[in-house]
Scaffold this motif. Sequence first.
Motif, PDB file in Angstrom:
ATOM      1  N   THR A   1      59.703  78.742  50.780  1.00  0.00           N
ATOM      2  CA  THR A   1      60.288  77.699  49.937  1.00  0.00           C
ATOM      3  C   THR A   1      61.632  78.150  49.368  1.00  0.00           C
ATOM      4  OG1 THR A   1      59.218  78.505  47.926  1.00  0.00           O
ATOM      5  CG2 THR A   1      57.975  76.953  49.298  1.00  0.00           C
ATOM      6  N   ALA A   2      62.336  77.204  48.737  1.00  0.00           N
ATOM      7  CA  ALA A   2      63.630  77.514  48.126  1.00  0.00           C
ATOM      8  C   ALA A   2      63.476  78.539  46.999  1.00  0.00           C
ATOM      9  CB  ALA A   2      64.275  76.238  47.595  1.00  0.00           C
ATOM     10  N   ALA A   3      62.412  78.426  46.211  1.00  0.00           N
ATOM     11  CA  ALA A   3      62.181  79.376  45.116  1.00  0.00           C
ATOM     12  C   ALA A   3      61.946  80.784  45.655  1.00  0.00           C
ATOM     13  CB  ALA A   3      60.977  78.922  44.285  1.00  0.00           C
ATOM     14  N   GLN A   4      61.218  80.886  46.736  1.00  0.00           N
ATOM     15  CA  GLN A   4      60.955  82.203  47.326  1.00  0.00           C
ATOM     16  C   GLN A   4      62.230  82.821  47.909  1.00  0.00           C
ATOM     17  OE1 GLN A   4      57.831  80.996  49.999  1.00  0.00           O
ATOM     18  NE2 GLN A   4      56.196  81.510  48.545  1.00  0.00           N
ATOM     19  N   ARG A   5      63.066  81.993  48.496  1.00  0.00           N
ATOM     20  CA  ARG A   5      64.357  82.504  48.986  1.00  0.00           C
ATOM     21  C   ARG A   5      65.215  82.998  47.818  1.00  0.00           C
ATOM     22  NH1 ARG A   5      64.088  77.787  52.286  1.00  0.00           N
ATOM     23  NH2 ARG A   5      63.670  78.290  54.486  1.00  0.00           N
ATOM     24  N   TYR A   6      65.192  82.235  46.743  1.00  0.00           N
ATOM     25  CA  TYR A   6      65.967  82.611  45.554  1.00  0.00           C
ATOM     26  C   TYR A   6      65.502  83.957  45.002  1.00  0.00           C
ATOM     27  CZ  TYR A   6      68.430  81.973  41.105  1.00  0.00           C
ATOM     28  OH  TYR A   6      69.260  82.120  40.029  1.00  0.00           O
ATOM     29  N   MET A   7      64.195  84.204  45.041  1.00  0.00           N
ATOM     30  CA  MET A   7      63.640  85.461  44.533  1.00  0.00           C
ATOM     31  C   MET A   7      64.050  86.652  45.374  1.00  0.00           C
ATOM     32  SD  MET A   7      59.818  84.057  43.599  1.00  0.00           S
ATOM     33  CE  MET A   7      59.187  85.690  43.316  1.00  0.00           C
ATOM     34  N   PHE A   8      64.509  86.413  46.587  1.00  0.00           N
ATOM     35  CA  PHE A   8      65.010  87.492  47.445  1.00  0.00           C
ATOM     36  C   PHE A   8      66.534  87.599  47.395  1.00  0.00           C
ATOM     37  CE2 PHE A   8      66.912  88.381  51.650  1.00  0.00           C
ATOM     38  CZ  PHE A   8      66.651  89.745  51.712  1.00  0.00           C
ATOM     39  N   ILE A   9      67.221  86.471  47.474  1.00  0.00           N
ATOM     40  CA  ILE A   9      68.685  86.485  47.574  1.00  0.00           C
ATOM     41  C   ILE A   9      69.331  86.957  46.277  1.00  0.00           C
ATOM     42  CG2 ILE A   9      70.731  85.040  47.875  1.00  0.00           C
ATOM     43  CD1 ILE A   9      69.081  83.303  49.783  1.00  0.00           C
ATOM     44  N   LEU A  10      68.839  86.477  45.126  1.00  0.00           N
ATOM     45  CA  LEU A  10      69.479  86.848  43.862  1.00  0.00           C
ATOM     46  C   LEU A  10      69.348  88.344  43.557  1.00  0.00           C
ATOM     47  CD1 LEU A  10      69.953  84.897  40.714  1.00  0.00           C
ATOM     48  CD2 LEU A  10      68.886  87.127  40.462  1.00  0.00           C
ATOM     49  N   PRO A  11      68.156  88.967  43.621  1.00  0.00           N
ATOM     50  CA  PRO A  11      68.097  90.415  43.374  1.00  0.00           C
ATOM     51  C   PRO A  11      68.946  91.220  44.354  1.00  0.00           C
ATOM     52  CG  PRO A  11      65.913  89.468  43.264  1.00  0.00           C
ATOM     53  CD  PRO A  11      66.806  88.400  43.790  1.00  0.00           C
ATOM     54  N   LEU A  12      69.002  90.769  45.599  1.00  0.00           N
ATOM     55  CA  LEU A  12      69.819  91.472  46.585  1.00  0.00           C
ATOM     56  C   LEU A  12      71.299  91.396  46.206  1.00  0.00           C
ATOM     57  CD1 LEU A  12      69.942  92.981  49.304  1.00  0.00           C
ATOM     58  CD2 LEU A  12      70.151  90.744  50.418  1.00  0.00           C
ATOM     59  N   SER A  13      71.758  90.232  45.767  1.00  0.00           N
ATOM     60  CA  SER A  13      73.159  90.068  45.366  1.00  0.00           C
ATOM     61  C   SER A  13      73.487  90.917  44.130  1.00  0.00           C
ATOM     62  CB  SER A  13      73.448  88.591  45.077  1.00  0.00           C
ATOM     63  OG  SER A  13      73.185  87.792  46.205  1.00  0.00           O
ATOM     64  N   VAL A  14      72.577  90.904  43.152  1.00  0.00           N
ATOM     65  CA  VAL A  14      72.787  91.708  41.945  1.00  0.00           C
ATOM     66  C   VAL A  14      72.795  93.192  42.281  1.00  0.00           C
ATOM     67  CG1 VAL A  14      71.785  92.362  39.724  1.00  0.00           C
ATOM     68  CG2 VAL A  14      71.839  89.964  40.399  1.00  0.00           C
ATOM     69  N   ALA A  15      71.914  93.609  43.181  1.00  0.00           N
ATOM     70  CA  ALA A  15      71.863  95.015  43.579  1.00  0.00           C
ATOM     71  C   ALA A  15      73.178  95.452  44.225  1.00  0.00           C
ATOM     72  CB  ALA A  15      70.697  95.253  44.539  1.00  0.00           C
ATOM     73  N   CYS A  16      73.737  94.620  45.082  1.00  0.00           N
ATOM     74  CA  CYS A  16      75.018  94.948  45.727  1.00  0.00           C
ATOM     75  C   CYS A  16      76.126  95.091  44.693  1.00  0.00           C
ATOM     76  CB  CYS A  16      75.385  93.877  46.748  1.00  0.00           C
ATOM     77  SG  CYS A  16      74.290  93.823  48.191  1.00  0.00           S
ATOM     78  N   LEU A  17      76.163  94.170  43.726  1.00  0.00           N
ATOM     79  CA  LEU A  17      77.170  94.247  42.665  1.00  0.00           C
ATOM     80  C   LEU A  17      77.000  95.517  41.839  1.00  0.00           C
ATOM     81  CD1 LEU A  17      79.424  93.060  40.878  1.00  0.00           C
ATOM     82  CD2 LEU A  17      77.654  91.787  39.656  1.00  0.00           C
ATOM     83  N   CYS A  18      75.760  95.839  41.490  1.00  0.00           N
ATOM     84  CA  CYS A  18      75.496  97.019  40.659  1.00  0.00           C
ATOM     85  C   CYS A  18      75.817  98.309  41.396  1.00  0.00           C
ATOM     86  CB  CYS A  18      74.041  97.025  40.198  1.00  0.00           C
ATOM     87  SG  CYS A  18      73.646  95.691  39.044  1.00  0.00           S
TER      88      CYS A  18
END
Length: 243
Positions: free
Chosen positions: A118-135
């Motif tokens: 689902t869209a929520a499950q994709r969000y739970m993967f994409i957002l932490p990955l994006s934040v991790a790259c920034l950090c």
Amino acid sequence: SAPTMMSCGSAIQSEGQNPAMAFKQLEYKEFNKDIVAKVDNTQHGNPLDHSLLEDSASFQENHDDDDAASFRSIATEGIKLKNERPKRLRRWGSLAVFSSVCAAAAYDAGQNEPYSITAAQRYMFILPLSVACLCYAVFALCLNGIGYVFVDDFKFGGLAAIVTFLAWLSNIVVTMHAKTSFAVNSIGEIKFANLYFSSWFSMIIAGLQMKTYTTKRLGMKPKSLVLIMWFAIVKVTFVMFGA
């Protein structure tokens, strides 16, 4: 260490200066030596160290009291900058690691999901990955003296801290309340502990990181009682909101 009476007397006699001015110059030179020693002991080979040493050598002889006081303030800020650097380095690194754990956990859960993602499950993967790259990028900048100047600047480091906190705040809502969440079931029971606890740790660290930038930006003392109370209220509110 304060200049001795013997050193003051010899300097006054040899240079023929006003005693008060001679003592101020000697006191400033001693302060300058302390600054050099503190900075030199923090980390050798840092460009910030070399620039401060060069400035101190040229400043100690050729400037009046107002300029000396200005340099004293700059040197003190330089030491504060060096003291803050390892703390922010650890927080950015910890946030990068916990965000990576969340992304990996969400990816693993998605691989074993029997139904379509689902869209929520994709969000739970994409957002932490994006934040991790920034950090990880900010963490790499913290390793370099020149790069840390940008990290310490509110226009870069502060905004990055605010963005990561807001990102994790939105993700914690999805993680705790989405019907198809990988972390909890429909009544809030934990299904995936790694994802659940790593999400909370990430948001807490992001909040602490944001606090250090905002307090410095607003000129507030880090241990202000009012600030601690408001921060505690906000944290409790987030916990209740995400429960």
